[in-house]
Design a protein around this motif. Structure first.
Motif, PDB file in Angstrom:
ATOM      1  N   CYS A 422       0.806  -1.230   0.000  1.00 59.25           N
ATOM      2  CA  CYS A 422       0.000   0.000   0.000  1.00 59.25           C
ATOM      3  C   CYS A 422       0.832   1.270   0.000  1.00 59.25           C
ATOM      4  O   CYS A 422       0.268   2.372   0.012  1.00 59.25           O
ATOM      5  N   ARG A 423       2.161   1.150   0.017  1.00 64.14           N
ATOM      6  CA  ARG A 423       3.092   2.288  -0.051  1.00 64.14           C
ATOM      7  C   ARG A 423       3.048   3.174   1.188  1.00 64.14           C
ATOM      8  O   ARG A 423       3.554   4.290   1.167  1.00 64.14           O
ATOM      9  N   THR A 424       2.470   2.726   2.284  1.00 63.35           N
ATOM     10  CA  THR A 424       2.481   3.482   3.524  1.00 63.35           C
ATOM     11  C   THR A 424       3.892   3.476   4.111  1.00 63.35           C
ATOM     12  O   THR A 424       4.569   2.439   4.112  1.00 63.35           O
ATOM     13  N   THR A 425       4.343   4.608   4.601  1.00 60.19           N
ATOM     14  CA  THR A 425       5.687   4.695   5.181  1.00 60.19           C
ATOM     15  C   THR A 425       5.848   3.702   6.323  1.00 60.19           C
ATOM     16  O   THR A 425       4.986   3.612   7.212  1.00 60.19           O
ATOM     17  N   ALA A 426       6.947   2.960   6.304  1.00 61.26           N
ATOM     18  CA  ALA A 426       7.209   1.967   7.347  1.00 61.26           C
ATOM     19  C   ALA A 426       7.729   2.666   8.592  1.00 61.26           C
ATOM     20  O   ALA A 426       8.731   3.393   8.535  1.00 61.26           O
ATOM     21  N   ARG A 427       7.059   2.436   9.729  1.00 61.55           N
ATOM     22  CA  ARG A 427       7.411   3.106  10.968  1.00 61.55           C
ATOM     23  C   ARG A 427       7.610   2.106  12.097  1.00 61.55           C
ATOM     24  O   ARG A 427       7.073   0.998  12.079  1.00 61.55           O
ATOM     25  N   CYS A 428       8.410   2.543  13.070  1.00 63.80           N
ATOM     26  CA  CYS A 428       8.730   1.721  14.235  1.00 63.80           C
ATOM     27  C   CYS A 428       7.489   1.518  15.098  1.00 63.80           C
ATOM     28  O   CYS A 428       6.714   2.453  15.329  1.00 63.80           O
ATOM     29  N   GLY A 429       7.293   0.300  15.595  1.00 65.24           N
ATOM     30  CA  GLY A 429       6.152   0.025  16.450  1.00 65.24           C
ATOM     31  C   GLY A 429       6.308   0.595  17.843  1.00 65.24           C
ATOM     32  O   GLY A 429       5.332   0.689  18.583  1.00 65.24           O
ATOM     33  N   HIS A 430       7.529   1.013  18.221  1.00 60.04           N
ATOM     34  CA  HIS A 430       7.756   1.528  19.574  1.00 60.04           C
ATOM     35  C   HIS A 430       7.603   3.053  19.640  1.00 60.04           C
ATOM     36  O   HIS A 430       6.905   3.571  20.501  1.00 60.04           O
ATOM     37  N   CYS A 431       8.271   3.794  18.715  1.00 59.80           N
ATOM     38  CA  CYS A 431       8.271   5.257  18.805  1.00 59.80           C
ATOM     39  C   CYS A 431       7.704   5.932  17.571  1.00 59.80           C
ATOM     40  O   CYS A 431       7.680   7.162  17.511  1.00 59.80           O
ATOM     41  N   ARG A 432       7.262   5.146  16.586  1.00 55.53           N
ATOM     42  CA  ARG A 432       6.685   5.662  15.337  1.00 55.53           C
ATOM     43  C   ARG A 432       7.719   6.358  14.470  1.00 55.53           C
ATOM     44  O   ARG A 432       7.369   7.138  13.575  1.00 55.53           O
ATOM     45  N   GLY A 433       8.987   6.101  14.700  1.00 54.11           N
ATOM     46  CA  GLY A 433      10.031   6.679  13.859  1.00 54.11           C
ATOM     47  C   GLY A 433      10.141   5.948  12.534  1.00 54.11           C
ATOM     48  O   GLY A 433       9.683   4.807  12.375  1.00 54.11           O
ATOM     49  N   PRO A 434      10.774   6.563  11.506  1.00 53.29           N
ATOM     50  CA  PRO A 434      10.911   5.934  10.190  1.00 53.29           C
ATOM     51  C   PRO A 434      11.928   4.789  10.216  1.00 53.29           C
ATOM     52  O   PRO A 434      12.934   4.847  10.923  1.00 53.29           O
ATOM     53  N   LEU A 435      11.648   3.750   9.444  1.00 55.82           N
ATOM     54  CA  LEU A 435      12.565   2.612   9.341  1.00 55.82           C
ATOM     55  C   LEU A 435      13.499   2.789   8.163  1.00 55.82           C
ATOM     56  O   LEU A 435      13.176   3.447   7.170  1.00 55.82           O
TER      57      LEU A 435
END
Length: 688
Positions: A422-435
């Motif tokens: 879906c092209r959604t930006t991949a983010r960390c499950g802990h702090c929502r930071g970018p992967l």
């Protein structure tokens, strides 16, 4: 060259001796009142305190035993609010406005007068312009003391013979160049905005030699010079050019990588007048050069010229203030041009130095956009390909003649990841930071908290596969290494900056600003991912993109092929095609003036917690022309802390009043000991 006054609100700047005085809420020393000095017994001291409501000089008594050492400019220790603190002695006086007894100077830290009257006045002006404190500016201006260095036997200056005039050098290519040099040699103070030619000469890059020639003529006019550059790589180039033009021992280079002791040793040589030329990065704007006749700043659009510490001054503005009040010349140079420098030309405060179009065409590279209609018709896949066939042909042909440069906007391997589905930006499950990915066999990790995201799943669709959003320099180097297996690939970026490469065939992959200088110039270049630069949500995106492109293109041989991967209809691409940064900058200035953006107006930002920002906006008495925008929430860089930012916009003429109002409001907050800090920044780079 023109010599009119500064435009807009600069007519409200303070004179050089405008160091404010104030009454002293000081108590008697607990040791009793000492015998005061026989003459000028009062010392006015600027105390090292960050509190805005205490930003004024305080009066202290000079004890008789300290009379000889307590001279203006020395470091002192005084008792302030019950504590011993550092300070600088600004001046001695016969009397004081304070009613009652004065506390005494506790001691003179060093008899070395490190703060000159010129730098003290400049610090006061800069603090008031940027709504800061003089103590904060002096921390930037005067390096920390090293007693061992001060105790060393002073190095005697070299014999003071004038450097031989070697002719105009690179300035002969500019119609106004020789007149500019003549004005410097005669002791005048010309102010100019210089659009430097691209390409390299027999002795390498020409802009360092041009700067060295201007400095040489300033010395021949019996005045000093100061050169400010973005980074250490540029300082090394200018340092070598100055050594060749002036001879040994006639200048010093001031950079942070020297170490505290060596930097202070060189700074003292400038302060003591043993050398009259200093070159360095942004901290060098306050170097105490005697009889300053010329201040030079190269590539003023580079964000490295913006100070990261309060009160966040910009090197270009500090040098303009210093040149204006010190009656010195100013040279703002670069391959591109900023809207701020264009405004100085438009108001008549500075004159332009631009080469003739015939000279520009002979020296500029041959620029070809990969997105033009003819190329797309020939290569149907070029629109989607990261390296279309035109770029491959340029690389292949250039490698037959020498090194080839590939500029990549992003550092790292894969600095941005997204969901494959879906092209959604991949983010960390802990702090929502970018992967991101560090390498081809590495696991995704969070760029904020560093956690490994081995079990990642998309929060939007639940898919477990990722794709690259952007490709970094190391991944690009890996791909090119496979495509050109017999050619060495070298990288230059944050992990390691190359200063220079030879003339042998090689692929050089570099991020903007880290491009090494090639011996004899690059045979070709490819500028990748133009969309990543032009598509940023930034007021200066087009200006900054053109600056980065032109700085890279200037390293090529005259007439060499340069391929830029961007839409040829965009103004920045058109300016690169024609090598016309002046017209682009004039258009930028006109558009910003119409929309009321800097530099047509002055803007201040207030950043902090929502309650603190709103409280300060309620306290401040803004000028009548002020317009408040916001506050609006900011994306928290880490954690759950909520921050907001408000912007205050005023006409240029009200800039001084705005800074004074915000400084007064900050003083009120510090006086009542408000627990939350509001960061005030005048004329920030990141407006949008």
């Amino acid at each position: 060259m023109t010599h009119t006054s500064l435009p807009a609100d600069d007519d409200a700047l303070l004179p050089l001796d405008a160091v404010r005085r104030g009454p002293v809420p000081a108590a008697r020393s607990p040791r009793g009142v000492p015998e005061p000095a026989a003459t000028l017994p009062v010392a006015r001291v600027v105390v090292d305190t960050p509190l805005p409501h205490l930003d004024r000089p305080f009066d202290y008594l000079v004890p008789a035993p300290m009379d000889a050492e307590a001279v203006p400019g020395v470091r002192v220790r005084v008792r302030f609010a019950g504590k011993l603190v550092d300070g600088f002695l600004l001046e001695r006086a016969e009397d004081t406005e304070h009613e009652g007894g004065l506390a005494r100077l506790e001691r003179v830290v060093s008899p070395e007068p490190v703060l000159t009257p010129e730098i003290a006045a400049l610090a006061r002006i800069v603090a008031d312009r940027y709504a800061g404190t003089m103590a904060d500016v002096l921390r930037l201006a005067v390096p920390p003391r090293h007693a061992r260095v001060e105790a060393e036997k002073p190095q005697e200056p070299e014999p003071g013979e004038d450097a031989a005039s070697g002719g105009p050098g690179p300035w002969a290519d500019y119609p106004e160049g020789e007149a500019f040099l003549a004005a410097l040699a005669e002791g005048s103070s010309p102010r100019a905005v210089w659009s430097a030619l691209p390409g390299t000469g027999q002795d390498g890059l020409e802009w360092p030699r041009a700067v060295a020639v201007a400095v040489r003529e300033t010395l021949n006019g019996d005045r000093g010079a100061l050169v400010v550059l973005p980074d250490g790589k540029d300082v090394a180039l200018a340092d070598a050019a100055l050594s060749a033009a002036l001879g040994p021992g006639r200048h010093v280079a001031l950079t942070s990588d020297l170490g505290p002791a060596e930097r202070y040793r060189r700074w003292l040589r400038v302060r003591r007048g043993h050398v009259r030329v200093a070159v360095g990065t942004r901290a060098a704007v306050f170097a105490p050069v005697r009889d300053l006749g010329l201040a030079v700043i190269w590539d003023d659009g580079d964000d490295l010229h913006a100070e990261r510490l309060a009160p966040y001054p910009h090197a270009r503005e500090v040098l303009a203030l210093r040149a204006h009040h010190g009656r010195a010349g100013l040279l703002i140079g670069g391959h591109a041009r900023t809207a701020e420098a264009t405004r100085l030309v438009a108001t008549g405060w500075a004159g332009p130095i631009v080469a003739a179009r015939e000279t520009v065409r002979a020296r500029a590279p041959r620029v070809r956009p990969a997105g033009d209609d003819a190329e797309l018709a020939r290569d149907e896949a070029a629109r989607a390909a990261r390296l279309p066939s035109l770029a491959w042909r340029a690389l292949r042909t250039g490698l037959e003649a020498g090194p080839v440069l590939v500029q990549v906007p992003r550092r790292g391997y894969l600095p941005g990841l997204a969901c494959q589905s879906c092209r959604t930006t991949a983010r960390c499950g802990h702090c929502r930071g970018p992967l991101a990915l560090r390498g081809g066999h590495a696991m995704p990790y969070c760029r904020w908290c560093g956690r490994i995201a081995g079990q990642w799943r998309c929060a939007a669709c639940g898919a477990a596969r990722m794709r690259a959003q952007v490709v970094g320099a190391r991944r690009t180097a890996e791909e090119l290494g496979r495509a050109f297996a017999s050619v060495p690939v070298r990288t230059s970026g944050r992990d390691g900056v190359l200063a220079a490469v030879g003339d042998a065939r090689a692929l050089v992959v570099a991020t903007p600003g880290a491009e090494p200088v090639a011996e004899g110039g690059y045979a070709a270049a490819v500028l990748l991912d133009g969309w990543a630069l032009l598509g940023r949500p930034d007021l200066r995106a087009a200006e900054e993109t053109l600056r980065r492109w032109m700085n890279a293109a200037a390293l090529l041989r005259p007439g060499a092929e340069l391929v830029v991967l961007a839409d040829s209809s965009l103004p920045a691409v058109q300016a690169l095609l024609r090598w016309d940064p002046v017209t682009h900058a004039e258009r930028e200035l006109a558009e910003r003036t119409e929309l009321r953006f800097p530099p047509a107006v002055r803007i201040a930002t207030l950043t902090g917690s929502p309650a603190a920002v709103r409280e300060m906006l309620g306290d401040v008495e803004l000028p009548g022309e002020a317009q408040v925008l916001g506050p609006v929430p900011l994306d928290a860089p880490r954690g759950d802390q909520v921050r907001e930012r408000a912007m205050v916009r005023v006409p240029q003429a009200a800039g001084t009043a705005l800074a004074a109002a915000l400084k007064g409001a900050a003083g009120v907050r510090s006086a009542r000991k408000s627990p939350e800090v509001v960061r005030v920044c005048i004329d920030p780079l990141d407006v949008i």
